[in-house]
Write a protein that holds these residues in place. Structure first.
Motif, PDB file in Angstrom:
ATOM      1  N   SER A   1      14.161  -5.367  18.207  1.00  0.00           N
ATOM      2  CA  SER A   1      12.851  -4.944  18.422  1.00  0.00           C
ATOM      3  C   SER A   1      12.980  -3.808  19.665  1.00  0.00           C
ATOM      4  O   SER A   1      12.148  -2.557  19.572  1.00  0.00           O
ATOM      5  CB  SER A   1      11.937  -6.088  18.905  1.00  0.00           C
ATOM      6  OG  SER A   1      12.383  -6.571  20.000  1.00  0.00           O
TER       7      SER A   1
ATOM      8  N   GLU B   1      13.853  -0.537  18.018  1.00  0.00           N
ATOM      9  CA  GLU B   1      13.134   0.007  17.135  1.00  0.00           C
ATOM     10  C   GLU B   1      11.548   0.542  17.995  1.00  0.00           C
ATOM     11  O   GLU B   1      10.803   1.047  17.517  1.00  0.00           O
ATOM     12  CB  GLU B   1      12.294  -0.934  16.156  1.00  0.00           C
ATOM     13  CG  GLU B   1      13.526  -1.203  15.274  1.00  0.00           C
ATOM     14  CD  GLU B   1      13.036  -1.976  13.810  1.00  0.00           C
ATOM     15  OE1 GLU B   1      13.832  -2.047  12.868  1.00  0.00           O
ATOM     16  OE2 GLU B   1      11.890  -2.089  13.797  1.00  0.00           O
TER      17      GLU B   1
ATOM     18  N   LEU C   1       8.187  -8.507  14.515  1.00  0.00           N
ATOM     19  CA  LEU C   1       8.781  -7.641  14.040  1.00  0.00           C
ATOM     20  C   LEU C   1      10.232  -8.351  13.708  1.00  0.00           C
ATOM     21  O   LEU C   1      10.687  -8.028  12.724  1.00  0.00           O
ATOM     22  CB  LEU C   1       8.883  -6.339  14.693  1.00  0.00           C
ATOM     23  CG  LEU C   1       8.009  -5.373  14.688  1.00  0.00           C
ATOM     24  CD1 LEU C   1       8.067  -4.251  15.496  1.00  0.00           C
ATOM     25  CD2 LEU C   1       7.791  -4.850  13.265  1.00  0.00           C
TER      26      LEU C   1
ATOM     27  N   VAL D   1       9.972 -10.797  11.091  1.00  0.00           N
ATOM     28  CA  VAL D   1       9.952 -10.256   9.921  1.00  0.00           C
ATOM     29  C   VAL D   1      11.435  -9.765   9.362  1.00  0.00           C
ATOM     30  O   VAL D   1      11.647  -9.873   8.260  1.00  0.00           O
ATOM     31  CB  VAL D   1       8.996  -9.065   9.803  1.00  0.00           C
ATOM     32  CG1 VAL D   1       8.985  -8.431   8.454  1.00  0.00           C
ATOM     33  CG2 VAL D   1       7.501  -9.646   9.863  1.00  0.00           C
ATOM     34  N   HIS D   2      12.106  -9.169  10.160  1.00  0.00           N
ATOM     35  CA  HIS D   2      13.463  -8.501   9.855  1.00  0.00           C
ATOM     36  C   HIS D   2      14.231  -9.607   9.597  1.00  0.00           C
ATOM     37  O   HIS D   2      15.350  -9.608   9.040  1.00  0.00           O
ATOM     38  CB  HIS D   2      13.843  -7.619  10.864  1.00  0.00           C
ATOM     39  CG  HIS D   2      13.018  -6.211  10.878  1.00  0.00           C
ATOM     40  ND1 HIS D   2      12.761  -5.639   9.732  1.00  0.00           N
ATOM     41  CD2 HIS D   2      12.323  -5.855  11.773  1.00  0.00           C
ATOM     42  CE1 HIS D   2      12.319  -4.562   9.848  1.00  0.00           C
ATOM     43  NE2 HIS D   2      11.961  -4.429  11.138  1.00  0.00           N
TER      44      HIS D   2
ATOM     45  N   LYS E   1       5.153  -0.105  11.577  1.00  0.00           N
ATOM     46  CA  LYS E   1       6.387  -0.745  11.462  1.00  0.00           C
ATOM     47  C   LYS E   1       6.156  -2.055  10.848  1.00  0.00           C
ATOM     48  O   LYS E   1       6.676  -2.640   9.963  1.00  0.00           O
ATOM     49  CB  LYS E   1       7.065  -0.968  12.770  1.00  0.00           C
ATOM     50  CG  LYS E   1       7.858   0.116  13.309  1.00  0.00           C
ATOM     51  CD  LYS E   1       8.348  -0.024  14.659  1.00  0.00           C
ATOM     52  CE  LYS E   1       8.864   1.296  15.305  1.00  0.00           C
ATOM     53  NZ  LYS E   1      10.094   1.692  14.560  1.00  0.00           N
TER      54      LYS E   1
ATOM     55  N   LYS F   1       5.132  -1.712   6.928  1.00  0.00           N
ATOM     56  CA  LYS F   1       6.371  -1.159   6.410  1.00  0.00           C
ATOM     57  C   LYS F   1       7.109  -2.607   5.926  1.00  0.00           C
ATOM     58  O   LYS F   1       7.601  -2.948   4.843  1.00  0.00           O
ATOM     59  CB  LYS F   1       7.378  -0.380   7.003  1.00  0.00           C
ATOM     60  CG  LYS F   1       6.755   1.166   6.525  1.00  0.00           C
ATOM     61  CD  LYS F   1       7.514   2.130   7.484  1.00  0.00           C
ATOM     62  CE  LYS F   1       8.864   2.280   7.181  1.00  0.00           C
ATOM     63  NZ  LYS F   1       9.824   3.290   7.668  1.00  0.00           N
ATOM     64  N   SER F   2       7.174  -3.344   7.121  1.00  0.00           N
ATOM     65  CA  SER F   2       8.239  -4.595   7.141  1.00  0.00           C
ATOM     66  C   SER F   2       7.404  -5.419   6.074  1.00  0.00           C
ATOM     67  O   SER F   2       8.209  -6.243   5.335  1.00  0.00           O
ATOM     68  CB  SER F   2       8.095  -5.298   8.429  1.00  0.00           C
ATOM     69  OG  SER F   2       8.826  -4.505   9.397  1.00  0.00           O
TER      70      SER F   2
ATOM     71  N   GLY G   1       7.716  -4.023   2.472  1.00  0.00           N
ATOM     72  CA  GLY G   1       9.288  -4.137   2.201  1.00  0.00           C
ATOM     73  C   GLY G   1       9.413  -3.036   0.943  1.00  0.00           C
ATOM     74  O   GLY G   1       8.828  -1.698   1.210  1.00  0.00           O
TER      75      GLY G   1
END
Lengths: 242, 213
Positions: free
Chosen positions: A7, A10, A32, A35-36, A121, A124-125, A128
């Motif tokens: 994180s 980013e 984040l 999610v990643h 972000k 988008k996460s 996908g």
């Protein structure tokens, strides 16, 4: 989540802020990274904290797997709008317009930019592979001029409120509705803050007027800020169903 | 008393900058002892965000929960205006917000019809006499309302959500405006946290604004 390298990497460095500066409870940074990188089960464990409805709702297992295509289209439309906003604030930073502002106003512009970058972000996460690609923008000199930038920021934030107030009730998935409400209040704070900075009454009416996707799209097209829409990565184009 | 369930680093907008008066401490002690607590006054049994199946009966509970928060805000702003101690932008905020909260109250009452709760009696004390206390109280109530709406709006039945979706951003705008006036960051989060009903109820209890019956 202080040891979270992802994180940090980013964080929106261009704005001179990190997500940790902005998001004091670190809910976004945490969301984040989750999610990643982490498993759904682990994420659900953290959901019990309920610290950010946005991250919670958007990243819950049911959020996209079971969502009708229309929810995905709506989120993609919101993503394009967040792309527009984040690029707008980043552009004003790059043009030196933000650095030339009085300190209170500079902070406003930087915080809003950082929030919009965070929203991009997150969306988008969550989307996908279904996320649309970032369009190309041309702000036609607006980000170079403080007065024009400020006026446009006010209009853009009010428009975002109208967009999300119209969309929040329409998601089929109630988790998305709950999540978008926490995005809506953030955008409403931006709008009020922008209006106060620009010398307008921060809250013009007792009820915000919602706009449909079609109406918002028409406004955005009129600005001609979107120079080119890249092909979407998904096979289906986002539908504009208000 | 103050349990931070969400995150140990979270800044509480309620207690972040306010000191306790003896009255506050007394109220806390009373509430903790359950002597004359207003527990249940607010929320009855409401579930967490997006956790329960919508129903007309649940709508009544949620809308009455929102209505109490709107009554509180309207009451604070109207009484502070009547007391005449506000100046400048703080006074403008109170005037604008009072009018808008009054409209919210009317809309919620109309949606609830005969199920609408009556307005409780309030005692705002110093919050309507002292500008600093007023600002802090307004931030507390606006933040509580915004977070309460985020937490419960998605639990309403489909036909109720559009009206609420138009009120939620107005509460957030009020919150940002009053925070700006009192010198606090108007938008402290990239995504606003929800608060659960029991957290909001604790916040209201701590203010002592609702008169005990």
């Amino acid at each position: 989540m202080s040891n979270d390298a992802d994180s940090r990497r980013e964080a929106p460095d261009e704005l001179g802020f990190t997500l940790a500066d902005i998001d004091r409870d670190e809910a976004i940074a945490e969301g984040l990274s989750i999610v990643h990188g982490e498993t759904r089960a682990r994420f659900l464990g953290k959901l019990a904290f309920g610290s950010a409805a946005l991250v919670a709702g958007l990243a819950s297992p049911s959020a996209l797997a079971a969502s009708p295509e229309q929810d995905v289209s709506t989120l993609n439309f919101d993503l394009v709008f967040e792309f527009l906003q984040s690029s707008f604030y980043l552009g004003a930073v790059r043009d030196g317009t933000v650095a030339a502002m009085r300190p209170e106003k500079e902070r406003w512009a930087r915080v809003l930019g950082a929030h919009e970058v965070a929203h991009v972000k997150i969306l988008k996460s969550v989307l996908g592979k279904k996320a649309v690609a970032k369009p190309f923008f041309n702000f036609r000199g607006v980000t170079e001029d403080e007065a024009a930038f400020t006026r446009t920021a006010v209009a853009m934030e009010d428009l975002t409120v109208a967009l999300l107030a119209g969309q929040a009730p329409k998601f089929h998935d109630r988790n998305l509705t709950a999540a978008v409400f926490s995005l809506l209040t953030t955008e409403a704070r931006h709008a009020a803050w922008a209006r106060r900075i620009a010398g307008f009454v921060p809250v013009a009416k007792a009820f915000d007027e919602p706009k449909t996707l079609t109406e918002v799209d028409r406004v955005v097209r009129r600005t001609r800020f979107i120079a080119a829409r890249p092909r979407t990565r998904s096979r289906r184009k986002p539908e504009l169903t208000g | 008393m103050q349990r931070q369930r969400s995150s140990p680093t979270r800044t509480d907008p309620v207690n972040g900058s306010e000191s306790s008066t003896r009255g506050d401490l007394l109220l806390r002690a009373l509430t903790a002892a359950g002597a004359v607590g207003v527990g249940g006054l607010l929320v009855g049994s409401l579930a967490g965000p997006a956790a329960s199946a919508p129903s007309p009966a649940q709508d009544v509970r949620i809308l009455n929960y929102f209505l109490l928060l709107e009554y509180l805000q309207q009451g604070l702003y109207e009484e502070a205006r009547a007391a005449g101690g506000l100046n400048g932008e703080l006074n403008r905020f109170a005037a604008v917000a009072a009018r808008q909260e009054r409209e919210h109250v009317a809309s919620l009452r109309s949606a609830l019809g005969g199920d609408a709760r009556s307005k409780p009696e309030f005692q705002f004390g110093e919050a309507i006499e002292n500008e600093r206390r007023f600002g802090a109280a307004a931030v507390t109530l606006e933040e509580a309302a915004a977070a309460a709406y985020i937490g419960q709006a998605a639990n309403l039945t489909t036909k109720r959500i559009p009206m609420i979706a138009r009120m939620v951003p107005v509460e957030a705008r009020h919150a940002a405006w009053i925070r700006g006036i009192v010198g606090r960051e108007p938008a402290p989060h990239a995504a606003d946290p929800a608060r659960e009903p029991h957290e909001v109820e604790q916040t209201i209890e701590r203010t002592g604004f609702v008169k005990r019956r």
